[in-house]
Write an enzyme that holds these catalytic residues in place. Sequence first.
Site, short mmCIF file in Angstrom:
data_model
loop_
_atom_site.label_atom_id
_atom_site.label_comp_id
_atom_site.label_asym_id
_atom_site.label_seq_id
_atom_site.Cartn_x
_atom_site.Cartn_y
_atom_site.Cartn_z
N GLU A 189 0.87 -1.06 0.17
CA GLU A 189 0.07 0.03 0.12
C GLU A 189 0.83 1.32 -0.19
O GLU A 189 1.42 1.63 0.99
CB GLU A 189 -1.01 -0.13 1.12
CG GLU A 189 -1.94 -1.30 1.35
CD GLU A 189 -3.09 -0.93 0.25
OE1 GLU A 189 -3.50 0.21 -0.04
OE2 GLU A 189 -3.73 -1.93 -0.13
N CYS A 218 -2.29 9.43 2.72
CA CYS A 218 -1.76 8.95 1.41
C CYS A 218 -2.85 9.34 0.10
O CYS A 218 -2.34 9.41 -1.04
CB CYS A 218 -1.64 7.51 1.64
SG CYS A 218 -3.09 6.66 2.23
P1 NAD Z 1 8.26 4.84 4.95
O1 NAD Z 1 8.07 3.90 3.72
O2 NAD Z 1 9.36 5.61 5.27
O3 NAD Z 1 8.04 3.68 6.33
C1 NAD Z 1 7.02 2.72 6.45
C2 NAD Z 1 7.66 1.73 7.18
O4 NAD Z 1 9.01 1.13 6.73
C3 NAD Z 1 8.12 2.08 8.75
O5 NAD Z 1 7.54 1.08 9.46
C4 NAD Z 1 9.70 2.04 8.81
O6 NAD Z 1 10.22 1.55 9.83
C5 NAD Z 1 9.98 1.18 7.56
N1 NAD Z 1 11.22 1.17 6.70
C6 NAD Z 1 11.76 2.69 6.67
N2 NAD Z 1 12.83 2.35 5.77
C7 NAD Z 1 13.17 0.97 5.75
C8 NAD Z 1 14.18 0.24 4.93
N3 NAD Z 1 15.27 0.76 4.36
N4 NAD Z 1 13.98 -0.99 4.87
C9 NAD Z 1 12.75 -1.63 5.39
N5 NAD Z 1 12.00 -0.91 6.14
C10 NAD Z 1 11.90 0.28 6.55
O7 NAD Z 1 6.72 5.47 4.90
P2 NAD Z 1 6.23 6.71 6.12
O8 NAD Z 1 6.97 7.83 5.74
O9 NAD Z 1 6.22 6.06 7.46
O10 NAD Z 1 4.68 6.81 5.27
C11 NAD Z 1 4.60 7.74 4.15
C12 NAD Z 1 4.29 6.87 3.14
O11 NAD Z 1 3.42 5.96 2.92
C13 NAD Z 1 3.57 8.06 1.85
O12 NAD Z 1 4.39 7.77 0.60
C14 NAD Z 1 2.30 7.45 1.82
O13 NAD Z 1 1.59 7.86 0.90
C15 NAD Z 1 2.23 6.25 2.09
N6 NAD Z 1 1.15 5.66 2.73
C16 NAD Z 1 0.34 4.95 2.04
C17 NAD Z 1 -0.81 4.53 2.53
C18 NAD Z 1 -1.83 3.53 1.76
O14 NAD Z 1 -2.79 3.05 2.34
N7 NAD Z 1 -1.61 3.26 0.47
C19 NAD Z 1 -1.23 4.74 3.85
C20 NAD Z 1 -0.44 5.69 4.40
C21 NAD Z 1 0.61 6.09 4.08
#
Ligand code: NAD
Length: 455
Positions: free
Chosen positions: A208, A242
Site C-alpha cells: 500500500e 496517502c
Molecule cells: P516509510 O516507507 O518511510 O516507512 C514505512 C515503514 O517502513 C516504517 O515502519 C519503517 O520503519 C519501515 N522502513 C523504513 N525504511 C526502511 C528500509 N530501508 N527497509 C525496511 N523498512 C524500512 O513510510 P512513511 O514515511 O512512514 O509513510 C509515508 C508514506 O506512506 C507515503 O508515501 C504515503 O503515501 C504512504 N502511505 C500509503 C498508504 C496507503 O494505504 N496506500 C497509507 C499511508 C501512507
Amino acid sequence: MALGIVRSQQEYVQSGSTRSVDYRLKQLELLKAAIKQHEALLIEAMHKDLRKSEFEAYATEIGFVYESIRYISKHLKKWAKVKLVRTPLVHWGSKSYIYPEPYGSVLVIGPYNYPFMIVMEPLIGAIAAGNCAVVKPSEFTPHISAAITAILRANFKEHYIAVVEGGREATSALIHTPFDYIFFTGSIGVGRIVMEAAAKNLVPVTLELGGKSPCIVDRDSDIELAAHRIIWGKFLNAGQTCVAPDYILVHKDIKESLVARMKDKITAFYGDNPQNSADFGRIVNERHWERLVGLLDLDKIAAGGDSQRDDLYIAPTIMDDVTWDDKVMEEEIFGPILPVLAYDNLDAAIQRINGRSKPLALYVFTTNKDTEQQVLERVSFGGGCVNDTMIHLTSPHLPFGGVGASGTGSYHGRKSFETFSHMKSVLKKRTKINWSFIYPPYSLKKIKLIRKVMK
Ligand code: NAD
C-alpha cells in the site's frame, strides 16, 4: 529472533487453533475490548506524536478500527465457508470447492501518518482469515508504537500476535525473514525494498504505497462545494494522508474563484492563525518539516506559507500558478502544501496525468457526465471520488489499494479477508467410475474425440 516467532506462529496455525470462525471472532472481540480500554492512552499518544485532535484521532483511527471489526465480524461466518462452485461437464461426477485457508504467519508493517489504524486494519483482516501476525508500527510515532505494543502484548501471546518495535534495521531483519505473507504500507522507495526482500523468499506481498494524487476541478463544477471538500481532504492530519489530493488541476476560467474560496475555507476551518487551532496537526518530525519547507516557493504563495521549526508547524498553504516543472510537482508532497495548476483542455490534462506514475487516488469535481466519464475511463488510478475527496476509503464495500507504482493488492471489508486467505481449489472426484479416455495409450479414436471436446 524474528525467525523463532515466525516458526512458533506457523506451528500455531498448523495446530488448527486458529481454524474455527468462533476463535477468530473471539480474538477480534478481545482486540476491540483492549482498544476500548486504552482509548485515552491512544488519543493522548496521537496528540503527542502528530498533534491530532481528539475528533480526528477517533474518526480516522480508533472509530475506523471499531467499525471495521464490527463489519468483518458480522460477515465472517459467510466468507469463511467452503464454497461449492460449478464443475465443467467433462468432469461429470465431480464436485469443485474453494477452501479459504490462512497463509500462516503474516508481517504487517505500518507508516507514521495513521500509525494506529494502518496497522490495526490489516491485522483485523489477518485475524479474520485465521492467521498469526507480527506487527511493526512506525518508529516515527514512538508514543503510538508504545501504545500498540502495550495493547497487543497484554492481550495476545507472541505465538499468535507479536509486536516488533524499531526502525530501519529492525524492519530490514523482518522483511528478510520467511513469513507467509507481508503486508506493507509506506513509501514507494521502501515498498521497492520490501518487495525485493520478499521475492528472495517468494513471499507474497501487498504493498500500500503513495504517490501524487491529482484533483481535477472542471469548469462545470460546484466551486463552493469543491473548495470545501478539497480543503478538508488536503489539510486533515496536516496533509499527511496517502490519499490526500496532492495537487489541483483546475480549469483556467474558474481558477481564481476556486483559490479565493479555498482560502476562505482554510480560515473557516482553522481560524485566522491555524497555528492556534486545536484542530490542525503538526509534521511528524524535523526531517519531514525540512523537506516540506524546501518545497515552498515564496513567489507562488496564495495562502499560508509560514512555518515554525520548533513547533513542527507548517501553515495550510496554497501555491498558485504552479507549473509541471516546479519542485513541488516532483514527488508526493505528504504535507499541508496545495499546488494549483490551471488547464485549458481536459484532454491535455488527462494526458499529463497519464504521463506520470499511476496515482493512488484521483478526484474529479464536475457536474458534466462527459467529463466524469472521460476521466474515469481514461485514467488508471487506485480509487477515488467524483465530487469529493478521500471518503472512498471509508467504505468496506470498496477494495482499497493502489495500481502500478501506487501499490499492489488491496484490502478493507471482504477484500481484507480475501487478501489474507489463500483460496485453495479442490476437485472431489467419485471413485465408482474411472473414464479410461484420458489415459494412454492414445488411439486415433481418442485423438479425434479430444479434438471434438476441446475446440
Ligand atoms: P516509510 O516507507 O518511510 O516507512 C514505512 C515503514 O517502513 C516504517 O515502519 C519503517 O520503519 C519501515 N522502513 C523504513 N525504511 C526502511 C528500509 N530501508 N527497509 C525496511 N523498512 C524500512 O513510510 P512513511 O514515511 O512512514 O509513510 C509515508 C508514506 O506512506 C507515503 O508515501 C504515503 O503515501 C504512504 N502511505 C500509503 C498508504 C496507503 O494505504 N496506500 C497509507 C499511508 C501512507
